[in-house]
Design a protein around this motif. Structure first.
Motif, PDB file in Angstrom:
ATOM      1  N   GLU A 197       0.785  -1.350  -0.250  1.00  0.00           N
ATOM      2  CA  GLU A 197       0.534   0.263  -0.044  1.00  0.00           C
ATOM      3  C   GLU A 197       0.807   1.670  -0.273  1.00  0.00           C
ATOM      4  N   SER A 198       1.838   1.385  -0.092  1.00  0.00           N
ATOM      5  CA  SER A 198       3.104   1.937   0.155  1.00  0.00           C
ATOM      6  C   SER A 198       3.539   3.019  -1.004  1.00  0.00           C
ATOM      7  N   PHE A 199       3.561   2.076  -2.228  1.00  0.00           N
ATOM      8  CA  PHE A 199       3.693   1.700  -3.420  1.00  0.00           C
ATOM      9  C   PHE A 199       2.662   2.710  -4.464  1.00  0.00           C
ATOM     10  N   PRO A 200       2.970   3.994  -4.500  1.00  0.00           N
ATOM     11  CA  PRO A 200       2.475   5.435  -5.500  1.00  0.00           C
ATOM     12  C   PRO A 200       1.236   4.484  -6.473  1.00  0.00           C
ATOM     13  N   LYS A 201       1.845   4.180  -7.028  1.00  0.00           N
ATOM     14  CA  LYS A 201       1.358   3.635  -8.287  1.00  0.00           C
ATOM     15  C   LYS A 201       1.113   2.346  -8.583  1.00  0.00           C
ATOM     16  N   GLY A 202       0.580   1.013  -6.877  1.00  0.00           N
ATOM     17  CA  GLY A 202       0.194   0.405  -6.906  1.00  0.00           C
ATOM     18  C   GLY A 202       0.975  -1.283  -7.799  1.00  0.00           C
ATOM     19  N   ALA A 203       0.943  -2.355  -7.978  1.00  0.00           N
ATOM     20  CA  ALA A 203       2.136  -3.154  -8.019  1.00  0.00           C
ATOM     21  C   ALA A 203       3.203  -2.918  -9.242  1.00  0.00           C
ATOM     22  N   PRO A 248       5.883  -3.615 -11.914  1.00  0.00           N
ATOM     23  CA  PRO A 248       5.582  -3.917 -13.082  1.00  0.00           C
ATOM     24  C   PRO A 248       6.349  -4.547 -13.517  1.00  0.00           C
ATOM     25  N   GLY A 249       6.390  -5.976 -14.248  1.00  0.00           N
ATOM     26  CA  GLY A 249       7.529  -6.921 -14.489  1.00  0.00           C
ATOM     27  C   GLY A 249       8.254  -7.983 -13.451  1.00  0.00           C
ATOM     28  N   ARG A 250       7.160  -7.955 -12.497  1.00  0.00           N
ATOM     29  CA  ARG A 250       7.565  -8.946 -11.418  1.00  0.00           C
ATOM     30  C   ARG A 250       6.154  -9.444 -10.701  1.00  0.00           C
ATOM     31  N   GLN A 251       6.418  -9.990 -10.485  1.00  0.00           N
ATOM     32  CA  GLN A 251       4.986 -11.257  -9.494  1.00  0.00           C
ATOM     33  C   GLN A 251       5.211 -10.489  -8.321  1.00  0.00           C
ATOM     34  N   ASN A 252       3.884  -9.316  -8.241  1.00  0.00           N
ATOM     35  CA  ASN A 252       3.626  -9.059  -6.651  1.00  0.00           C
ATOM     36  C   ASN A 252       3.439  -9.998  -5.790  1.00  0.00           C
ATOM     37  N   ALA A 269      -5.791  -6.448  -4.955  1.00  0.00           N
ATOM     38  CA  ALA A 269      -5.838  -5.162  -5.557  1.00  0.00           C
ATOM     39  C   ALA A 269      -5.302  -6.031  -7.306  1.00  0.00           C
ATOM     40  N   GLU A 270      -5.423  -5.372  -7.922  1.00  0.00           N
ATOM     41  CA  GLU A 270      -5.172  -5.357  -9.431  1.00  0.00           C
ATOM     42  C   GLU A 270      -3.623  -5.632  -9.424  1.00  0.00           C
TER      43      GLU A 270
END
Length: 168
Positions: free
Chosen positions: A51-57, A59-63, A74-75
């Protein structure tokens, strides 16, 4: 799936990793290092870190997000409710990276074989999250690169890779 569990973290001289849900400071070189190291891999984190990530997941990684909240979604995220479930869900090849926060680092520390460590040469005030204490008798430094502060990076820092010594 077989995996190599690693941690990637930036700490200050006292082992602090954050304050009030945020990183200790903005260090662009560390952000590039983090992206370059984790790209194409599975990353495991707690819900607060996500939730601290400003743009969500990222990219380029499995979150993969570990949470006790059974309704969390979450998307772009694989949701897990335990460390074991998170590790079983990791599908990208190579290392699986634990990226925080403190509770997740503590829960996985005994399983981690490699630490990708950034040491920021500063002691931050009012910190409230720490990385588990690293007993260097149990680790081998396999790489170490020191950098001075510069226009974009306000503190000197060192990138280190530590590998856990294997017991005989």
């Amino acid at each position: 799936m077989s995996y190599n569990l690693s941690a990637i973290v930036a700490i200050d001289r006292n082992g602090a990793i954050g304050k009030q849900g945020q990183l200790l400071c903005r260090l662009p070189a560390d952000m590039r290092h983090f992206k370059d190291t984790t790209m194409g891999h599975s990353i495991v984190m707690g819900r607060k870190t996500f939730e601290s990530f400003p743009k969500g997941a990222l990219p380029g990684r499995q979150n993969i997000v570990i949470t006790r909240n059974r309704d969390f979604a979450a998307e772009g995220v694989t949701v897990a409710h335990s460390v074991e479930e998170a590790l079983a869900a990791a599908t990208m090849p190579g290392e699986v990276f634990v990226i925080g926060g403190e509770q997740i680092y503590r829960a996985t520390f005994s399983m981690v074989g490699t630490i990708h460590l950034t040491v920021i040469d500063h002691k931050f005030k009012d910190v409230d999250a720490h990385f588990p204490r690293i007993d260097m008798r149990s680790w081998i430094i396999t790489s170490q690169e020191e950098y001075p502060a510069d226009d974009g990076n306000p503190y000197p820092y060192t990138f280190m890779t530590l590998r856990r010594k294997r017991s005989l």
